[in-house]
Scaffold this motif. Sequence first.
Motif, PDB file in Angstrom:
ATOM      1  N   GLY A   1       0.854  -1.189   0.124  1.00  0.00           N
ATOM      2  CA  GLY A   1      -0.126   0.035  -0.127  1.00  0.00           C
ATOM      3  C   GLY A   1       1.087   1.329   0.012  1.00  0.00           C
ATOM      4  N   GLU A   2       1.902   1.435   0.848  1.00  0.00           N
ATOM      5  CA  GLU A   2       2.940   2.352   0.913  1.00  0.00           C
ATOM      6  C   GLU A   2       3.577   2.617  -0.529  1.00  0.00           C
ATOM      7  N   LEU A   3       3.998   1.617  -1.103  1.00  0.00           N
ATOM      8  CA  LEU A   3       4.652   1.530  -2.356  1.00  0.00           C
ATOM      9  C   LEU A   3       3.748   1.916  -3.322  1.00  0.00           C
ATOM     10  N   ARG A   4       2.415   1.556  -3.477  1.00  0.00           N
ATOM     11  CA  ARG A   4       1.274   2.257  -4.372  1.00  0.00           C
ATOM     12  C   ARG A   4       1.084   3.573  -4.370  1.00  0.00           C
ATOM     13  N   ARG A   5       1.205   4.104  -3.058  1.00  0.00           N
ATOM     14  CA  ARG A   5       0.874   5.383  -2.859  1.00  0.00           C
ATOM     15  C   ARG A   5       2.316   6.272  -3.281  1.00  0.00           C
ATOM     16  N   LEU A   6       3.481   5.783  -2.890  1.00  0.00           N
ATOM     17  CA  LEU A   6       4.682   6.232  -3.448  1.00  0.00           C
ATOM     18  C   LEU A   6       4.566   6.406  -4.993  1.00  0.00           C
ATOM     19  N   ALA A   7       4.276   5.447  -5.520  1.00  0.00           N
ATOM     20  CA  ALA A   7       4.144   5.127  -7.209  1.00  0.00           C
ATOM     21  C   ALA A   7       3.338   6.445  -7.748  1.00  0.00           C
ATOM     22  N   GLN A   8       2.303   6.665  -7.137  1.00  0.00           N
ATOM     23  CA  GLN A   8       1.039   7.479  -7.440  1.00  0.00           C
ATOM     24  C   GLN A   8       1.737   8.916  -7.276  1.00  0.00           C
ATOM     25  N   ARG A   9       2.273   9.031  -5.995  1.00  0.00           N
ATOM     26  CA  ARG A   9       3.038  10.508  -6.109  1.00  0.00           C
ATOM     27  C   ARG A   9       4.238  10.754  -6.985  1.00  0.00           C
TER      28      ARG A   9
END
Lengths: 343, 195
Positions: A153-161
């Motif tokens: 989930g953290e990585l997904r949010r990072l990728a989105q940012r």
Amino acid sequence: MNMARDTRLEDQAIGFDPLALGQLMPMHLCIDACGCICSTGPTLARLAGPDLIGRPFADVVTLRRPRGADDMAGLLALAGVPLKLSLAAAPSLPLKGMVVGLSGAGGALLNVSMGISLIEAVGRFDLTLRDFAPTELAAELLYLTEAKSAVAGELRRLAQRLNGARVSAETEAATDTLTGLANRRRLDATLEQFLAQGRPFSLAHIDLDFFKQVNDTHGHVTGDAVLVETAGILRSQSRTQDLVARFGGDEFVILMADIVDPAQLRRIGERLIEWLERPILAHGTECRISASIGVAISTRNDRSDPVRLFHEADVALYDAKRRGRGCVSFFTDTTMSGCPPGR
Amino acid sequence: MHGLLNRAIQCFLVDTYGGKCWTHVARVAGVEPGGFEAMLTYEDSLTDAVLHAAVAHVGLTREMLLEDLGTYLVSHSDHEALRRLLRFGGETFLEFLFSLEDLPDRTRLAVPDLEMPELELAEDGEKGFLIQCRGGWPGAEFVLQGMLRAMADDYGALALLDVTDRRRDGATLTVSLLDATFHSGRSFSLVAGCP
């Protein structure tokens, strides 16, 4: 009757009382020589439902792989083989297991595990850590599932940012800072794209007339305001599928998708010039400019390339300037059309 | 230092002392305006600068600030995931203490590059424990102290915790378990999202 079976099991077969066996293997079934259940582990009892003791094993457990079995002979033939099975009370929950024959009385011990169904089973039957033997990896599997999904989930949010930052950086890199129009880089990319698609389009090279006078008379700040105003006019006169770019200085380029008819292009060009010739109020100063437009046309079959198109538009623009400014010229193979009557 | 830790400090300062406090600390320490990313790694010196600025701004000692950080991480609802992961350690606080030695390995399973101190648990008289912290980063034992305090509360246990012996390569944490079932504690279901 059940008591007698239990005792026999304890004495002759395994040497455990059912409670201890249940602690060690909370999901086991002890089956007597007749194929009836004589004891179960507590977790299996939670999953399989009440009143299991004394029932034929085949009523409670459905063996699936490598093959079914509903009597003792069939069950014992599967001894030592990895089994896939399910419970009659929860047929959609795939389980794993292994059966071994018991010496002496001739019963069987079937031990069951949830395998990958663990997560579903824990939710469905509200299981706790106590429902698993400490030697099982249930807690570790649940832990890992949650830990990994938190990290994912953290990585997904990072990728989105990061993607958001990439998109805005790319937009910035492709934008002319003064006017907000596309810059040369974006123009080149879009031109390549249009050519690669084999899409018919035209390239209008627009050069402002009398802009130098505005700059010289009123200064660069006013000149810049006129350029911003010009950009607004060009944008408002274009469709979303067109690309309006600042080509540098007081030159602009519009790529007009799917429009290759000279008459239509002439009308568009003249309308642009008409708009640009209206007085522009920049920092309280009324400025007047005009524009010359050279148009090159790229059709599906003419094997255009960017260099040739820019050159053709340039030649046409030169022709327009030569003909007295404020007019539209086209590049043609043989002749060049001049200004329309009256311009 | 791993971004997860830096991000934790950032969230702690924002949630405990307000956004203005974090903005000030970030500016003094030279953190990028966007703050820390949990999944990136930063220079250790940046984390030090953040802690230094936070200590100066908040007016607590570094030790107290780190302990509060540990408590915050376990008890704040935004970090429920961490509390849950810790609760997989055991059904009771005592079982949880026994699982502490596995914590660095468990953490590495989830986040391979997160640096954790090695933990060693020893019994110290009846209901007393010594936890040796080795390695990790300076002050990690205070974060652990805060986390353990909050975990004891989470399990409903009454425990006294103290950092007793600080050495260059680590520290000793003493735990006195006064009452394992002091109150009912917070509920824990093996399935996330269940009460």
